[in-house]
Design an enzyme around this catalytic site. Structure first.
Site, PDB file in Angstrom:
ATOM      1  N   TYR A  86       0.843  -1.191   0.000  1.00  0.00           N
ATOM      2  CA  TYR A  86       0.000   0.000   0.000  1.00  0.00           C
ATOM      3  C   TYR A  86       0.881   1.243   0.000  1.00  0.00           C
ATOM      4  O   TYR A  86       1.872   1.315   0.742  1.00  0.00           O
ATOM      5  CB  TYR A  86      -0.868   0.042   1.260  1.00  0.00           C
ATOM      6  CG  TYR A  86      -1.746  -1.158   1.489  1.00  0.00           C
ATOM      7  CD1 TYR A  86      -3.117  -1.100   1.267  1.00  0.00           C
ATOM      8  CD2 TYR A  86      -1.209  -2.363   1.957  1.00  0.00           C
ATOM      9  CE1 TYR A  86      -3.935  -2.194   1.505  1.00  0.00           C
ATOM     10  CE2 TYR A  86      -2.019  -3.471   2.188  1.00  0.00           C
ATOM     11  CZ  TYR A  86      -3.381  -3.383   1.965  1.00  0.00           C
ATOM     12  OH  TYR A  86      -4.181  -4.477   2.193  1.00  0.00           O
ATOM     13  N   HIS A 110      -7.504  -1.154  -0.037  1.00  0.00           N
ATOM     14  CA  HIS A 110      -7.093  -1.682  -1.343  1.00  0.00           C
ATOM     15  C   HIS A 110      -5.607  -1.430  -1.558  1.00  0.00           C
ATOM     16  O   HIS A 110      -5.161  -0.294  -1.555  1.00  0.00           O
ATOM     17  CB  HIS A 110      -7.888  -1.020  -2.475  1.00  0.00           C
ATOM     18  CG  HIS A 110      -7.448  -1.476  -3.839  1.00  0.00           C
ATOM     19  ND1 HIS A 110      -7.730  -2.728  -4.323  1.00  0.00           N
ATOM     20  CD2 HIS A 110      -6.717  -0.848  -4.796  1.00  0.00           C
ATOM     21  CE1 HIS A 110      -7.213  -2.856  -5.530  1.00  0.00           C
ATOM     22  NE2 HIS A 110      -6.585  -1.731  -5.846  1.00  0.00           N
ATOM     23  N   LYS A 163      -4.422  -4.516  -9.435  1.00  0.00           N
ATOM     24  CA  LYS A 163      -3.134  -4.236  -8.805  1.00  0.00           C
ATOM     25  C   LYS A 163      -2.041  -4.300  -9.865  1.00  0.00           C
ATOM     26  O   LYS A 163      -2.224  -4.914 -10.924  1.00  0.00           O
ATOM     27  CB  LYS A 163      -2.844  -5.240  -7.690  1.00  0.00           C
ATOM     28  CG  LYS A 163      -3.933  -5.302  -6.623  1.00  0.00           C
ATOM     29  CD  LYS A 163      -3.574  -6.273  -5.522  1.00  0.00           C
ATOM     30  CE  LYS A 163      -4.786  -6.590  -4.638  1.00  0.00           C
ATOM     31  NZ  LYS A 163      -5.362  -5.414  -4.006  1.00  0.00           N
TER      32      LYS A 163
END
Length: 356
Positions: free
Chosen positions: A292, A303, A334
């Site tokens: 992250y 997310h 991603k």
């Protein structure tokens, strides 16, 4: 020349030569080949495509080669010929102009052409069965980057379908402040994880700094990687099950017996944390880490932007495994990142599927 649109050429080594009167139709208009003195020189791939299109015929040792004969002859003269031909044909029929390049091909953007606009891509062609060395891919990326091109990997599967990947070296940077210090925290190495026993310390590590996972309302579990990083920063003091205090080297020796990838995973973890990122396990996604840029402790981890997998610097990619990793990462929105130690630093490689 058999008719107004068909030219006769000769095969010599790895080129096909055509008379200069072919230049106006084949080069000036469609950018096939390269003029040289009083001839037009074609690569074997260009020649194969033009035979298929009925634009040229080719003779070798006074014998005319049909498409089958030429393909067989060309595949004997140059490696990986058939997969390169498949990619060349595909891109040509999508409307791209293509020239030979220091990778495999230089490809011009839609609407662009040689002599009028710069090429945009360097294309690196592979069969799905080919192993791909990390060092080879990085060299291709650097070559493309040095002349301000984007590197595209074109992987041809056993049914001659092509998957295109963008590949680039990149930096990683987050927005978390991971530099704040805390008092040394007592913890214990059990077997494949480390336990923090104190409720206040557990809450601080987990809630403020986003380490570990709560075992219950009091205690916190740390992964071996998290514990090693915190031990190196003197945030935790770790004892083994017999109460002996472990140095970073002692801890690393025990961790390697549990997890053989421990050293390279720790190097990547440390670099990401020190770049202001939050790093958690990526096991559910088949990678070492999910990463992250920033996490609001009040909202939790919503997310992650990246999946990161640590490699040895001599790693060899299996392209089927690469395909699975990239497809999974892209399907959950991603970016797939591969990381490895490069001297004293960590290098990062991003690979993603693209449409041409």
């Amino acid at each position: 020349m058999n008719n107004i649109n068909t030219f006769s050429g000769s095969l010599s080594c790895e080129i096909v030569t055509l008379p200069i009167d072919s230049k106006e139709i084949l080069y000036d208009t469609s950018y096939y080949g390269q003029p040289k003195d009083d001839i037009l020189e074609l690569t074997l791939i260009e020649a194969a495509y033009l035979i298929y299109k009925g634009k040229i015929t080719v003779n070798s040792e006074n014998k005319k080669l049909d498409f089958e004969g030429f393909m067989c002859e060309a595949s004997r003269r140059t490696g990986n010929f058939e997969v390169k031909y498949i990619v060349f044909k595909d891109l040509r029929e999508r409307g791209y102009f293509i020239k030979p390049g220091v990778t495999d091909f230089r490809v011009y953007p839609r609407g662009g052409s040689p002599g009028r606009t710069p090429s945009r891509y360097f294309v690196y062609v592979l069969s799905e069965r080919q192993p791909m060395l990390l060092t080879d891919l990085v060299r291709q990326i650097i070559t493309a980057s040095n002349v301000k091109k984007e590197l595209i990997m074109a992987v041809v599967d056993e049914e001659s379908e092509i998957t295109f990947y963008g590949a680039r070296l990149r930096s990683m940077k987050g927005d978390m402040d991971n530099s704040r210090s805390v008092p040394a925290i007592r913890a214990s190495l059990l077997e494949d994880r480390v336990m923090v026993w104190d409720s206040k310390s557990s809450a601080q590590l987990h809630n403020e700094f986003l380490y570990g996972k709560a075992l219950d309302e009091i205690r916190l579990q740390l992964s071996l990687i998290e514990a090693a990083y915190l031990l190196g920063r003197e945030v935790v003091e770790i004892m083994d099950s017999k109460g002996r205090i472990l140095t970073p080297n002692d801890f690393a020796d025990q961790a390697v017996m549990v997890e053989s990838d421990f050293p390279k995973k720790l190097a990547v973890y440390k670099d990401l944390r020190e770049k202001g990122m939050v790093v958690k396990t990526g096991y559910k996604f088949g990678s070492h880490y999910r990463v992250y840029k920033k996490v609001d402790p009040k909202k939790g981890m919503l997310h992650s932007e990246f999946l990161v997998h640590a490699l040895d610097n001599n790693y060899i990619f299996n392209l089927s495994q690469l395909s699975r990793a990239v497809r999974l990462a892209n399907s959950v929105k991603k970016q797939m990142i591969f990381a490895w130690e490069s001297g004293e630093t960590i290098s990062y490689l991003e690979i993603s599927r693209i449409k041409m």
